[in-house]
Design an enzyme around this catalytic site. Structure first.
Site, mmCIF file in Angstrom:
data_model
loop_
_atom_site.group_PDB
_atom_site.id
_atom_site.type_symbol
_atom_site.label_atom_id
_atom_site.label_comp_id
_atom_site.label_asym_id
_atom_site.label_seq_id
_atom_site.Cartn_x
_atom_site.Cartn_y
_atom_site.Cartn_z
ATOM 1 N N GLU A 47 0.872 -1.186 0.000
ATOM 2 C CA GLU A 47 0.000 0.000 0.000
ATOM 3 C C GLU A 47 0.908 1.235 0.000
ATOM 4 O O GLU A 47 2.002 1.206 0.580
ATOM 5 C CB GLU A 47 -0.843 -0.003 1.283
ATOM 6 C CG GLU A 47 -1.597 1.273 1.581
ATOM 7 C CD GLU A 47 -2.167 1.308 3.014
ATOM 8 O OE1 GLU A 47 -1.551 0.728 3.939
ATOM 9 O OE2 GLU A 47 -3.248 1.903 3.180
ATOM 10 N N ASN A 110 -6.997 6.247 -1.613
ATOM 11 C CA ASN A 110 -5.909 5.311 -1.334
ATOM 12 C C ASN A 110 -6.154 4.154 -2.296
ATOM 13 O O ASN A 110 -7.128 3.412 -2.136
ATOM 14 C CB ASN A 110 -5.982 4.860 0.139
ATOM 15 C CG ASN A 110 -4.772 4.058 0.545
ATOM 16 O OD1 ASN A 110 -4.076 3.501 -0.307
ATOM 17 N ND2 ASN A 110 -4.539 3.976 1.850
ATOM 18 N N LYS A 127 -9.502 2.070 -1.813
ATOM 19 C CA LYS A 127 -9.689 1.534 -0.464
ATOM 20 C C LYS A 127 -11.039 1.952 0.128
ATOM 21 O O LYS A 127 -11.360 3.143 0.211
ATOM 22 C CB LYS A 127 -8.563 2.027 0.442
ATOM 23 C CG LYS A 127 -8.525 1.435 1.841
ATOM 24 C CD LYS A 127 -7.259 1.902 2.542
ATOM 25 C CE LYS A 127 -7.106 1.319 3.932
ATOM 26 N NZ LYS A 127 -5.806 1.770 4.553
ATOM 27 N N GLU A 146 -6.224 8.680 7.812
ATOM 28 C CA GLU A 146 -6.677 8.308 6.464
ATOM 29 C C GLU A 146 -8.053 8.879 6.145
ATOM 30 O O GLU A 146 -8.338 9.203 4.989
ATOM 31 C CB GLU A 146 -6.675 6.779 6.302
ATOM 32 C CG GLU A 146 -5.263 6.205 6.270
ATOM 33 C CD GLU A 146 -5.237 4.765 5.821
ATOM 34 O OE1 GLU A 146 -4.751 3.918 6.592
ATOM 35 O OE2 GLU A 146 -5.698 4.468 4.710
ATOM 36 N N CYS A 172 -4.870 -2.891 2.848
ATOM 37 C CA CYS A 172 -4.594 -2.754 4.264
ATOM 38 C C CYS A 172 -5.771 -3.047 5.197
ATOM 39 O O CYS A 172 -6.136 -4.185 5.365
ATOM 40 C CB CYS A 172 -3.991 -1.384 4.541
ATOM 41 S SG CYS A 172 -3.009 -1.403 6.026
ATOM 42 N N ASN A 197 0.341 -1.011 5.265
ATOM 43 C CA ASN A 197 1.277 -0.248 6.101
ATOM 44 C C ASN A 197 0.660 -0.298 7.500
ATOM 45 O O ASN A 197 -0.343 0.394 7.730
ATOM 46 C CB ASN A 197 1.364 1.222 5.686
ATOM 47 C CG ASN A 197 2.120 1.499 4.385
ATOM 48 O OD1 ASN A 197 2.825 2.485 4.289
ATOM 49 N ND2 ASN A 197 1.946 0.674 3.377
HETATM 50 N N1 ING Z 1 -3.205 0.546 8.620
HETATM 51 C C1 ING Z 1 -3.629 -0.240 9.684
HETATM 52 C C2 ING Z 1 -4.301 -1.547 9.316
HETATM 53 O O1 ING Z 1 -5.489 -1.707 9.298
HETATM 54 C C3 ING Z 1 -4.330 -0.316 11.942
HETATM 55 C C4 ING Z 1 -4.447 0.505 10.691
HETATM 56 C C5 ING Z 1 -3.081 -0.426 12.583
HETATM 57 C C6 ING Z 1 -5.428 -0.962 12.430
HETATM 58 C C7 ING Z 1 -2.984 -1.206 13.742
HETATM 59 C C8 ING Z 1 -5.341 -1.737 13.593
HETATM 60 C C9 ING Z 1 -4.108 -1.871 14.252
HETATM 61 O O2 ING Z 1 -3.515 -2.466 9.132
HETATM 62 C C10 ING Z 1 -3.838 0.889 7.467
HETATM 63 N N2 ING Z 1 -3.123 1.634 6.606
HETATM 64 O O3 ING Z 1 -4.983 0.555 7.234
#
Ligand code: ING
Length: 314
Positions: A47, A110, A127, A146, A172, A197
């Site tokens: 991503e 995204n 996304k 985001e 993601c 990410n």
């Molecule tokens: N990043 C994360 C994901 O869903 C996140 C957001 C991080 C959610 C840690 C829960 C825990 O993997 C993105 N870019 O969506």
């Protein structure tokens, strides 16, 4: 002879805010070449594979924000990647920040695209599930904005028949939502490509963050198994502008088994032969969706956005 495709997850280590796209594209080309050298026919990049994960900051200057977005794909700086992939006959998925100007309005998504082995852009995905917030949260070292930078995707979850398989894409956070996989499974997807990410210093809450790697793998294995699909999932990893991003890029079989996994948090390629008939076995038995599903009982999944609990007792 079973149908198969050699898939690769081309994991990226950190991208600094100051890293020019030219340098990042050179890293992508190097990963592409390594994957090709190991027999890969399809390569999945992460991503937002061209820039640092900028939603960790609250930026207000439109010009500063626009600098993270692509107005055309390929553009002058990404064209070398497309040309090399075509020369090598390798298809790829790549995620990036898209600045679209459809019907006059500027829209920010995204986004990911799927490029076939002849260098044609077969499909685009935007996304749907945007995590985090649309405004900075107090007390956070790293933000997750985001919902501030992007609009939710407007294409749904399409699939495409290409490179000898039916393929879908997501990005993601989408991988955490069962609806993502099921909508693609109901279109016959055999492989789902996903870049991510994922910080594990998300909230600073140890009990939450220490399970980030487990939840990543749980989501991918469950999605693959419950929908009889291969999943190629690729991280941008490592300590990026002070934020720790998990690696563990992996290739998951329709059985739910992890058949290949990255062991570093740097640029790394993992490759596996994706036997497409393995999914067929599950789709004809345990997860024969047409034979076993009962949509008449699933209405709430579409009708209701959030939970409504029964009234308090007495
Ligand atoms: N990043 C994360 C994901 O869903 C996140 C957001 C991080 C959610 C840690 C829960 C825990 O993997 C993105 N870019 O969506």
């Amino acid at each position: 002879m079973s149908r198969s495709i050699m898939g690769a997850a081309a994991q990226l280590g950190p991208i600094a805010r100051s890293d020019p796209r030219k340098e990042v594209v050179a890293r992508l080309i190097s990963l592409l070449r390594e994957a090709h050298g190991r027999g890969a026919e399809l390569v999945v990049f992460p991503e937002l594979a061209l820039t640092t994960f900028f939603p960790r900051w609250y930026l207000e200057d439109p010009a500063e924000i626009d600098a993270f977005f692509e107005t055309e794909m390929p553009g002058p700086e990404t064209l070398p990647l497309f040309e090399e992939a075509k020369r090598l006959g390798v298809g790829f998925y790549i995620g990036y920040a898209e600045l679209a100007s459809e019907s006059g309005a500027r829209q920010r998504f995204n986004t990911s695209i799927l490029v076939d082995r002849a260098g044609r852009i077969v499909g685009k995905y935007r996304k749907v599930h945007l995590p985090g917030y649309d405004a900075p949260q107090p007390g956070r070292t790293s933000q997750h904005l985001e919902k501030y930078y992007f609009q939710p995707g407007d294409f749904g979850f399409p699939v495409w028949r290409t490179m000898g398989a039916v393929m879908g894409m997501c990005i993601c956070n989408d991988r955490r939502w069962p609806e993502t996989y099921r909508v693609m499974a109901l279109q016959g997807t055999e492989i789902i490509l996903v870049g991510y990410n994922t910080p594990d210093d998300h909230t600073g809450d140890f009990d939450f963050d220490s399970l980030t790697g487990f939840h990543n793998q749980l989501s991918l294995q469950a999605g693959a198994y419950q929908n009889s699909t291969w999943v190629i999932a690729t991280a941008k990893a490592g300590l990026e502008e002070g934020s720790r991003l998990i690696g563990n890029s992996m290739i998951v079989a329709p059985s739910g088994q992890v058949v290949a996994m990255a062991t570093s948090t740097h640029d790394e390629v993992v490759v596996a032969r994706c036997d497409l008939d393995l999914g067929t076995l599950y789709r004809k038995t345990i997860f024969d969706l047409a034979r076993h599903r009962e949509p008449r009982h699933y209405g709430l999944i579409v009708e209701r956005k959030g939970p409504v609990s029964p009234p308090e007792e007495g």
